[in-house]
Scaffold this motif. Structure first.
Motif, PDB file in Angstrom:
ATOM      1  N   ASP A  84       0.854  -1.178   0.000  1.00  0.00           N
ATOM      2  CA  ASP A  84       0.000   0.000   0.000  1.00  0.00           C
ATOM      3  C   ASP A  84       0.898   1.238   0.000  1.00  0.00           C
ATOM      4  OD1 ASP A  84      -2.305  -1.539   0.115  1.00  0.00           O
ATOM      5  OD2 ASP A  84      -2.272  -1.615   2.308  1.00  0.00           O
ATOM      6  N   ILE A  85       0.533   2.218  -0.797  1.00  0.00           N
ATOM      7  CA  ILE A  85       1.402   3.378  -0.972  1.00  0.00           C
ATOM      8  C   ILE A  85       0.669   4.663  -0.606  1.00  0.00           C
ATOM      9  CG2 ILE A  85       0.794   3.467  -3.432  1.00  0.00           C
ATOM     10  CD1 ILE A  85       3.568   4.653  -3.968  1.00  0.00           C
ATOM     11  N   ASN A  86       1.334   5.489   0.168  1.00  0.00           N
ATOM     12  CA  ASN A  86       0.835   6.814   0.517  1.00  0.00           C
ATOM     13  C   ASN A  86       1.583   7.818  -0.345  1.00  0.00           C
ATOM     14  OD1 ASN A  86      -0.153   9.130   1.645  1.00  0.00           O
ATOM     15  ND2 ASN A  86       0.812   8.861   3.646  1.00  0.00           N
ATOM     16  N   LEU A  87       0.934   8.344  -1.363  1.00  0.00           N
ATOM     17  CA  LEU A  87       1.601   9.196  -2.340  1.00  0.00           C
ATOM     18  C   LEU A  87       2.176  10.469  -1.717  1.00  0.00           C
ATOM     19  CD1 LEU A  87      -0.812   8.790  -5.377  1.00  0.00           C
ATOM     20  CD2 LEU A  87       1.527   7.933  -5.180  1.00  0.00           C
ATOM     21  N   GLU A  88       1.566  10.952  -0.651  1.00  0.00           N
ATOM     22  CA  GLU A  88       2.083  12.163  -0.021  1.00  0.00           C
ATOM     23  C   GLU A  88       3.506  11.972   0.487  1.00  0.00           C
ATOM     24  OE1 GLU A  88      -0.912  11.047   0.386  1.00  0.00           O
ATOM     25  OE2 GLU A  88      -2.251  12.701  -0.194  1.00  0.00           O
ATOM     26  N   ASP A  89       3.863  10.730   0.846  1.00  0.00           N
ATOM     27  CA  ASP A  89       5.228  10.465   1.323  1.00  0.00           C
ATOM     28  C   ASP A  89       6.258  10.609   0.216  1.00  0.00           C
ATOM     29  OD1 ASP A  89       4.245   9.933   3.835  1.00  0.00           O
ATOM     30  OD2 ASP A  89       4.158   7.749   3.531  1.00  0.00           O
ATOM     31  N   HIS A  90       5.811  10.551  -1.035  1.00  0.00           N
ATOM     32  CA  HIS A  90       6.735  10.561  -2.162  1.00  0.00           C
ATOM     33  C   HIS A  90       6.855  11.937  -2.822  1.00  0.00           C
ATOM     34  CE1 HIS A  90       7.228   6.098  -2.520  1.00  0.00           C
ATOM     35  NE2 HIS A  90       6.086   6.142  -1.834  1.00  0.00           N
ATOM     36  N   VAL A  91       6.063  12.897  -2.375  1.00  0.00           N
ATOM     37  CA  VAL A  91       6.081  14.235  -2.965  1.00  0.00           C
ATOM     38  C   VAL A  91       6.776  15.196  -2.000  1.00  0.00           C
ATOM     39  CG1 VAL A  91       4.699  16.133  -3.890  1.00  0.00           C
ATOM     40  CG2 VAL A  91       3.953  13.756  -4.230  1.00  0.00           C
ATOM     41  N   LYS A  92       7.867  15.791  -2.455  1.00  0.00           N
ATOM     42  CA  LYS A  92       8.651  16.708  -1.639  1.00  0.00           C
ATOM     43  C   LYS A  92       8.600  18.110  -2.265  1.00  0.00           C
ATOM     44  CE  LYS A  92       9.994  12.961   0.509  1.00  0.00           C
ATOM     45  NZ  LYS A  92       9.511  12.607   1.852  1.00  0.00           N
ATOM     46  N   VAL A  93       8.304  19.115  -1.444  1.00  0.00           N
ATOM     47  CA  VAL A  93       8.255  20.499  -1.912  1.00  0.00           C
ATOM     48  C   VAL A  93       9.184  21.330  -1.013  1.00  0.00           C
ATOM     49  CG1 VAL A  93       6.817  22.497  -2.450  1.00  0.00           C
ATOM     50  CG2 VAL A  93       5.866  20.177  -2.662  1.00  0.00           C
ATOM     51  N   PRO A  94      10.420  21.573  -1.430  1.00  0.00           N
ATOM     52  CA  PRO A  94      11.360  22.319  -0.586  1.00  0.00           C
ATOM     53  C   PRO A  94      10.986  23.796  -0.495  1.00  0.00           C
ATOM     54  CG  PRO A  94      12.328  21.932  -2.736  1.00  0.00           C
ATOM     55  CD  PRO A  94      11.026  21.170  -2.712  1.00  0.00           C
ATOM     56  N   HIS A  95      11.436  24.427   0.567  1.00  0.00           N
ATOM     57  CA  HIS A  95      11.172  25.847   0.783  1.00  0.00           C
ATOM     58  C   HIS A  95      12.494  26.609   0.850  1.00  0.00           C
ATOM     59  CE1 HIS A  95       6.874  25.244   1.478  1.00  0.00           C
ATOM     60  NE2 HIS A  95       7.198  24.184   2.216  1.00  0.00           N
ATOM     61  N   PHE A  96      12.653  27.563  -0.061  1.00  0.00           N
ATOM     62  CA  PHE A  96      13.819  28.433  -0.093  1.00  0.00           C
ATOM     63  C   PHE A  96      13.386  29.843   0.309  1.00  0.00           C
ATOM     64  CE2 PHE A  96      15.232  25.680  -3.951  1.00  0.00           C
ATOM     65  CZ  PHE A  96      15.582  24.650  -3.095  1.00  0.00           C
ATOM     66  N   PRO A  97      14.343  30.719   0.611  1.00  0.00           N
ATOM     67  CA  PRO A  97      13.989  32.129   0.863  1.00  0.00           C
ATOM     68  C   PRO A  97      13.311  32.735  -0.368  1.00  0.00           C
ATOM     69  CG  PRO A  97      16.217  31.665   1.608  1.00  0.00           C
ATOM     70  CD  PRO A  97      15.770  30.447   0.855  1.00  0.00           C
ATOM     71  N   THR A  98      12.347  33.587  -0.156  1.00  0.00           N
ATOM     72  CA  THR A  98      11.598  34.187  -1.262  1.00  0.00           C
ATOM     73  C   THR A  98      12.215  35.506  -1.697  1.00  0.00           C
ATOM     74  OG1 THR A  98      10.112  35.298   0.298  1.00  0.00           O
ATOM     75  CG2 THR A  98       9.461  33.117  -0.495  1.00  0.00           C
ATOM     76  N   GLY A  99      11.848  35.934  -2.934  1.00  0.00           N
ATOM     77  CA  GLY A  99      12.248  37.240  -3.427  1.00  0.00           C
ATOM     78  C   GLY A  99      13.681  37.347  -3.913  1.00  0.00           C
ATOM     79  N   LEU A 100      14.346  36.224  -4.156  1.00  0.00           N
ATOM     80  CA  LEU A 100      15.731  36.249  -4.612  1.00  0.00           C
ATOM     81  C   LEU A 100      15.789  36.220  -6.136  1.00  0.00           C
ATOM     82  CD1 LEU A 100      17.280  33.678  -2.085  1.00  0.00           C
ATOM     83  CD2 LEU A 100      17.196  36.177  -1.901  1.00  0.00           C
ATOM     84  N   PRO A 101      16.886  36.684  -6.735  1.00  0.00           N
ATOM     85  CA  PRO A 101      17.017  36.644  -8.200  1.00  0.00           C
ATOM     86  C   PRO A 101      17.196  35.218  -8.694  1.00  0.00           C
ATOM     87  CG  PRO A 101      19.037  37.449  -7.200  1.00  0.00           C
ATOM     88  CD  PRO A 101      18.026  37.379  -6.096  1.00  0.00           C
ATOM     89  N   PRO A 102      16.823  34.945  -9.958  1.00  0.00           N
ATOM     90  CA  PRO A 102      16.940  33.588 -10.498  1.00  0.00           C
ATOM     91  C   PRO A 102      18.343  32.996 -10.386  1.00  0.00           C
ATOM     92  CG  PRO A 102      15.600  34.940 -11.951  1.00  0.00           C
ATOM     93  CD  PRO A 102      16.159  35.870 -10.911  1.00  0.00           C
TER      94      PRO A 102
END
Length: 377
Positions: A84-102
């Motif tokens: 049985d698989i919990n898809l939320e465990d496989h999705v990672k969304v990192p958080h970086f500081p906002t408003g920085l140049p590309p």
């Protein structure tokens, strides 16, 4: 033989288990664990609200391995087990500081890729993850990174699986397709068979010499210590950094047309030339030094893109590859060498190696050693 009988007994008691291929066992062990990072750079900002739905409805049904873990029996042999698989465990969304140049997010992305490349995938769930980076870089409005264990399949299989989840931009109701001019599997095999028959004497000699060379490289022969090989024990466990360089595929195609080569010939030749330039910059002369590269070879009897359905139908899904040991050419002054020389040499060497069956014999030898010594040996 005892190990094989043990596995057969386990599979009879647990029909939901599917035996892992020998290659999958080689690259998923206590010593070695290989993963593939697939990076998609998107032109528009990412909206991840449909990620779980896409994974559940399109990605998981492609192959049962995406919802299976690798388990070991008492002898160490591995099999795929549906879980049985919990898809939320496989999705990672990192958080970086906002408003920085590309350009700053370029560095954050590179550091993040380095980190996840070093992290070992958890053994208690299917061996893949998806990382969604919503920050704009110099090349994209957003980045999606798939991390998939190599035991799931090789690049040919996994890229086909990922492409099958996409739709055409001009008509989203249609699946993604690629133009192809390759002959059928049967006709390709006949052409290859006739070619080998016509060159049987040379093929036998190449097979014998390449097989001996491969065994020696894997046992007693070592490359010289250079700027690209320090010889430090367990170097593979040390910290490393991922860096990238971009080449235009159109330019590579134009180059390959100049000497009737392939994209692979061009890429290998470029790498060989870059190695000479790097070592020269490091103050080393490569003349007389033994340096060897392992070039990946697709062992499928196909030439071109295959859809997932075609791979499953023709049983070409999985890990179908071998390694060619190719000597890296040396030179006394890379700055004065014509780069085209390295491309032509790469083309000649790879074509000669393709006339050899050593890669298949080496695979058989590894299988014999695995049977005798066990998967971890």
């Amino acid at each position: 033989m005892a190990s094989t009988q043990s596995r057969d007994a386990v599979l009879e008691d647990h029909p939901q288990l599917l035996p892992a291929s020998p290659t999958s066992e080689y690259i998923h062990s206590s010593i070695l664990s290989l993963s593939i990072l697939v990076v998609f750079e998107l032109e528009i900002p990412i909206k991840d609200s449909k990620t779980i739905t896409l994974l559940r409805d399109q990605f998981l049904p492609i192959n049962t391995r995406f919802s299976s873990t690798l388990v070991r029996d008492e002898k160490g042999a591995q099999s795929w087990k549906r879980v049985d698989i919990n898809l939320e465990d496989h999705v990672k969304v990192p958080h970086f500081p906002t408003g920085l140049p590309p350009s700053t997010y370029d560095d954050y992305l590179q550091d993040y890729l380095t980190k996840i490349a070093l992290d070992r995938l958890p053994e208690n769930r299917p061996l893949w993850e998806i990382h969604i980076i919503k920050y704009p870089t110099s090349n994209a409005a957003g980045t999606v990174v798939f991390k998939l264990h190599h035991a799931l399949g090789d690049g040919f299989s996994l890229m086909g699986a990922l492409f099958s989840c996409f739709k055409r931009a001009d008509d989203p109701s249609l699946p993604l397709t690629f133009p192809t001019k390759n002959p059928s599997l049967k006709s390709h095999w006949k052409a290859e068979a006739w070619k080998k028959v016509s060159n049987i004497a040379a093929g036998c000699w190449y097979t014998a010499s390449d097989f001996v060379q491969s065994v020696l490289h894997g046992t007693v022969l070592e490359d010289d210590r250079t700027a690209i090989r320090s010889g430090t024990p367990q170097l593979e466990f040390e910290q490393f950094t991922i860096s990238t360089v971009t080449f235009s595929l159109d330019r590579i195609r134009r180059i390959k047309s100049k000497f009737a080569g392939t994209v692979n010939d061009v890429v290998v030749g470029i790498i060989f030339y870059a190695i000479q330039l790097y070592q020269q910059r490091m103050g080393q002369v490569t003349t007389g030094r033994r340096m060897t590269a392992s070039v990946l070879l697709n062992t499928r009897m196909v030439n071109g893109y295959q859809s997932v359905n075609d791979m499953l139908k023709e049983k070409t899904w999985g890990n179908h590859f071998g390694f060619l040991h190719i000597g890296i050419p040396s030179c006394s002054n890379a700055d004065k060498e014509n780069p085209l020389t390295f491309l032509i040499n790469a083309k000649k060497t790879i074509r000669r190696k393709r006339q050899s069956l050593a890669v298949y014999l080496t695979g058989r030898l590894l299988q014999m050693l695995k049977t005798i010594g066990g998967p971890e040996d």
